[in-house]
Design a protein around this motif. Structure first.
Motif, PDB file in Angstrom:
ATOM      1  N   PHE A 137       0.831  -1.199   0.000  1.00  0.00           N
ATOM      2  CA  PHE A 137       0.000   0.000   0.000  1.00  0.00           C
ATOM      3  C   PHE A 137       0.869   1.254   0.000  1.00  0.00           C
ATOM      4  CE2 PHE A 137      -2.091   3.436   2.388  1.00  0.00           C
ATOM      5  CZ  PHE A 137      -3.188   3.653   1.554  1.00  0.00           C
ATOM      6  N   GLU A 138       1.965   1.238   0.750  1.00  0.00           N
ATOM      7  CA  GLU A 138       2.851   2.398   0.781  1.00  0.00           C
ATOM      8  C   GLU A 138       3.406   2.694  -0.612  1.00  0.00           C
ATOM      9  OE1 GLU A 138       3.191   4.497   2.961  1.00  0.00           O
ATOM     10  OE2 GLU A 138       3.097   3.673   4.989  1.00  0.00           O
ATOM     11  N   THR A 139       3.709   1.633  -1.377  1.00  0.00           N
ATOM     12  CA  THR A 139       4.198   1.826  -2.739  1.00  0.00           C
ATOM     13  C   THR A 139       3.142   2.494  -3.605  1.00  0.00           C
ATOM     14  OG1 THR A 139       5.635  -0.119  -2.566  1.00  0.00           O
ATOM     15  CG2 THR A 139       5.101   0.658  -4.784  1.00  0.00           C
ATOM     16  N   ALA A 140       1.897   2.009  -3.486  1.00  0.00           N
ATOM     17  CA  ALA A 140       0.803   2.600  -4.259  1.00  0.00           C
ATOM     18  C   ALA A 140       0.542   4.038  -3.821  1.00  0.00           C
ATOM     19  CB  ALA A 140      -0.464   1.750  -4.099  1.00  0.00           C
ATOM     20  N   TRP A 141       0.620   4.293  -2.524  1.00  0.00           N
ATOM     21  CA  TRP A 141       0.374   5.641  -2.004  1.00  0.00           C
ATOM     22  C   TRP A 141       1.434   6.623  -2.522  1.00  0.00           C
ATOM     23  CZ3 TRP A 141      -3.507   8.120   0.188  1.00  0.00           C
ATOM     24  CH2 TRP A 141      -3.272   9.324   0.827  1.00  0.00           C
ATOM     25  N   ALA A 142       2.676   6.178  -2.583  1.00  0.00           N
ATOM     26  CA  ALA A 142       3.751   7.044  -3.078  1.00  0.00           C
ATOM     27  C   ALA A 142       3.579   7.354  -4.563  1.00  0.00           C
ATOM     28  CB  ALA A 142       5.103   6.382  -2.828  1.00  0.00           C
ATOM     29  N   ALA A 143       3.018   6.400  -5.317  1.00  0.00           N
ATOM     30  CA  ALA A 143       2.842   6.595  -6.764  1.00  0.00           C
ATOM     31  C   ALA A 143       1.561   7.348  -7.098  1.00  0.00           C
ATOM     32  CB  ALA A 143       2.830   5.238  -7.474  1.00  0.00           C
TER      33      ALA A 143
ATOM     34  N   ALA B 181      -2.806  -6.712  -4.861  1.00  0.00           N
ATOM     35  CA  ALA B 181      -2.050  -5.474  -4.727  1.00  0.00           C
ATOM     36  C   ALA B 181      -1.457  -5.058  -6.070  1.00  0.00           C
ATOM     37  CB  ALA B 181      -0.949  -5.644  -3.682  1.00  0.00           C
ATOM     38  N   ASP B 182      -0.984  -6.035  -6.844  1.00  0.00           N
ATOM     39  CA  ASP B 182      -0.419  -5.711  -8.160  1.00  0.00           C
ATOM     40  C   ASP B 182      -1.467  -5.085  -9.073  1.00  0.00           C
ATOM     41  OD1 ASP B 182       2.045  -6.654  -7.406  1.00  0.00           O
ATOM     42  OD2 ASP B 182       1.766  -8.645  -8.286  1.00  0.00           O
ATOM     43  N   GLU B 183      -2.683  -5.602  -8.984  1.00  0.00           N
ATOM     44  CA  GLU B 183      -3.778  -5.094  -9.811  1.00  0.00           C
ATOM     45  C   GLU B 183      -4.079  -3.627  -9.461  1.00  0.00           C
ATOM     46  OE1 GLU B 183      -8.120  -6.865 -11.108  1.00  0.00           O
ATOM     47  OE2 GLU B 183      -7.538  -7.003  -8.992  1.00  0.00           O
ATOM     48  N   MET B 184      -4.137  -3.340  -8.178  1.00  0.00           N
ATOM     49  CA  MET B 184      -4.451  -1.975  -7.753  1.00  0.00           C
ATOM     50  C   MET B 184      -3.289  -1.029  -8.027  1.00  0.00           C
ATOM     51  SD  MET B 184      -6.796  -2.461  -4.314  1.00  0.00           S
ATOM     52  CE  MET B 184      -5.905  -3.826  -3.543  1.00  0.00           C
ATOM     53  N   LEU B 185      -2.046  -1.513  -7.849  1.00  0.00           N
ATOM     54  CA  LEU B 185      -0.884  -0.676  -8.125  1.00  0.00           C
ATOM     55  C   LEU B 185      -0.793  -0.343  -9.609  1.00  0.00           C
ATOM     56  CD1 LEU B 185       1.707   0.738  -7.326  1.00  0.00           C
ATOM     57  CD2 LEU B 185       2.892  -1.469  -7.459  1.00  0.00           C
ATOM     58  N   ALA B 186      -1.103  -1.315 -10.460  1.00  0.00           N
ATOM     59  CA  ALA B 186      -1.089  -1.062 -11.900  1.00  0.00           C
ATOM     60  C   ALA B 186      -2.117   0.011 -12.256  1.00  0.00           C
ATOM     61  CB  ALA B 186      -1.379  -2.355 -12.669  1.00  0.00           C
TER      62      ALA B 186
ATOM     63  N   TYR C  81      -3.443   5.638 -13.773  1.00  0.00           N
ATOM     64  CA  TYR C  81      -4.137   6.883 -13.428  1.00  0.00           C
ATOM     65  C   TYR C  81      -3.153   8.039 -13.254  1.00  0.00           C
ATOM     66  CZ  TYR C  81      -7.369  10.044 -11.042  1.00  0.00           C
ATOM     67  OH  TYR C  81      -8.140  11.128 -10.687  1.00  0.00           O
ATOM     68  N   ALA C  82      -2.007   7.754 -12.670  1.00  0.00           N
ATOM     69  CA  ALA C  82      -0.992   8.793 -12.488  1.00  0.00           C
ATOM     70  C   ALA C  82      -0.518   9.309 -13.842  1.00  0.00           C
ATOM     71  CB  ALA C  82       0.177   8.251 -11.674  1.00  0.00           C
ATOM     72  N   GLU C  83      -0.309   8.402 -14.792  1.00  0.00           N
ATOM     73  CA  GLU C  83       0.120   8.807 -16.125  1.00  0.00           C
ATOM     74  C   GLU C  83      -0.972   9.625 -16.811  1.00  0.00           C
ATOM     75  OE1 GLU C  83       2.381   9.576 -19.278  1.00  0.00           O
ATOM     76  OE2 GLU C  83       3.034   8.616 -17.412  1.00  0.00           O
TER      77      GLU C  83
END
Length: 279
Positions: free
Chosen positions: A147-153, A180-185, A190-192
Motif C-alpha cells: 500500500f505504501e508503494t501505491a500511495w507514493a505513486a 495489490a499488483d492489480e491496484m498498483l497497476a 491513473y498517475a500517467e
C-alpha cells in the motif's frame, strides 16, 4: 520544509492524541478578551481559526510557508504568518514559550458538560476492557509495503486526501479478491493519465479512497488523450486535449490566464508547426 507550532497547543486543545485526528478544535470564549486577538482584522481572525483547524491534523504543527498554508486552508490571500508570530499565536517548531494561545482562563470557563464528558472518556479509555476492545492507534497507522508503494505513486491533489480512508478502501478491495499488483497497476495508469491531462496537483484528482472504492476506478484503462483528431481543423476538441497539446509543445497555462487565451496560444503554435512541415 520548515515548520511552525501553535503556542501551547497541548494546553488549550485537550483532545486525546491516541484517538487520531480530532473532529473538532476548541475556541475558548475568553479569546474575546485577548488584546492580540483584538488587533487582528476580521479576515485575519478567520485565517487564524483556519490555521488552528489545519494544525489539528498534525498535533499543533503547520508548514512555515504562507503559500502552502494558504493552499491547504483554501484561503484567497496568503496569511501573514509573521504577524501571527509577532502577536504570540504561533512560534517556530521546537520552541515552546510561555505566551498563550489564548489568555489564561479559570477552570470554570470550561463548560461543565464538556469537562464531565472528557473525564468519563479518560476513565473509560484507561480501563482494561477498553484496552482489550480497541487496538492501539499506533498499530492502525502502520501500512503494508504494497500500500505504501501505491500511495507514493498516487498523483498528488489539492485539498484533502485521507490516507487512512484510502487504506480502508484498499483493504476492502483486497478482501474482495483484488490483488495489490492489480491496484498498483491501476494507480500507475491513473498517475500517467493525470500527468498527460495536467490534472496533477488539482482538485480534479480523485481522492485515493474513491479510487480504491467500490466503483473499482483502478480497473479503468485511464488512457491518455489521443493526438488531436480530424474534423476540427486538426485541432483538439476538449479542454483537456488543448492542455495536453500545449504541454507537448512546451506551452503551459499562465497564472490568471483563461482557457480561451491558452487555446489561442496553442492554436498558433500548432498552425505554425504544420506550416513549417508543409513547407
Amino acid at each position: 520544509m520548515k515548520y511552525l507550532r501553535i503556542r501551547n497547543w497541548d494546553r488549550w486543545q485537550s483532545y486525546r492524541k491516541d484517538r487520531g485526528q480530532p473532529p473538532w478544535i476548541k475556541v475558548h470564549r475568553c479569546l474575546m478578551r485577548n488584546l492580540e486577538w483584538v488587533e487582528l482584522t476580521d479576515a485575519e481572525r478567520g485565517q487564524l481559526v483556519a490555521i488552528w483547524l489545519l494544525a489539528a491534523d498534525h498535533n499543533g504543527v503547520i508548514p512555515a510557508s504562507p503559500a502552502v498554508v494558504g493552499k491547504l486552508c483554501f484561503m484567497s490571500d496568503e496569511p501573514d504568518l509573521r504577524k501571527f508570530i509577532g502577536l504570540g499565536f504561533i512560534e517556530p517548531e521546537g520552541r515552546q514559550g510561555d505566551a498563550n494561545l489564548t489568555p489564561t482562563r479559570r477552570q470554570g470557563d470550561q463548560p461543565k458538560a464538556e469537562a464531565e464528558a472528557e473525564a468519563k472518556a479518560d476513565t473509560t479509555a484507561g480501563s482494561p476492557a477498553s484496552n482489550t476492545a480497541r487496538p492501539s492507534k499506533r498499530k492502525a497507522t502502520e501500512y503494508p509495503p504494497e500500500f505504501e508503494t501505491a500511495w507514493a505513486a498516487y498523483p498528488k491533489r489539492a485539498g484533502d486526501n485521507p490516507k487512512r480512508r484510502a487504506f480502508r478502501a484498499w483493504s476492502a478491495r483486497a478482501k474482495e479478491g483484488h490483488t495489490a499488483d492489480e491496484m498498483l497497476a491501476g494507480v500507475n495508469r491513473y498517475a500517467e493519465f493525470c500527468r498527460a491531462t495536467g490534472k496533477v496537483g488539482t482538485e480534479t484528482v480523485k481522492q485515493a479512497a474513491t479510487f480504491f472504492g467500490p466503483d473499482l476506478a483502478f480497473l479503468e484503462d485511464w488512457a491518455a488523450p489521443a493526438e488531436p483528431r480530424a474534423g476540427n481543423g486538426g485541432h483538439p476538441r476538449s479542454d483537456d486535449e488543448w492542455v495536453a497539446a500545449g504541454e507537448r509543445l512546451g506551452i503551459f497555462p499562465r497564472r490568471g490566464e483563461t482557457m480561451h487565451d491558452l487555446k489561442v496560444r496553442v492554436r498558433a503554435a500548432l498552425d505554425g508547426t504544420r506550416q513549417g512541415v508543409s513547407a
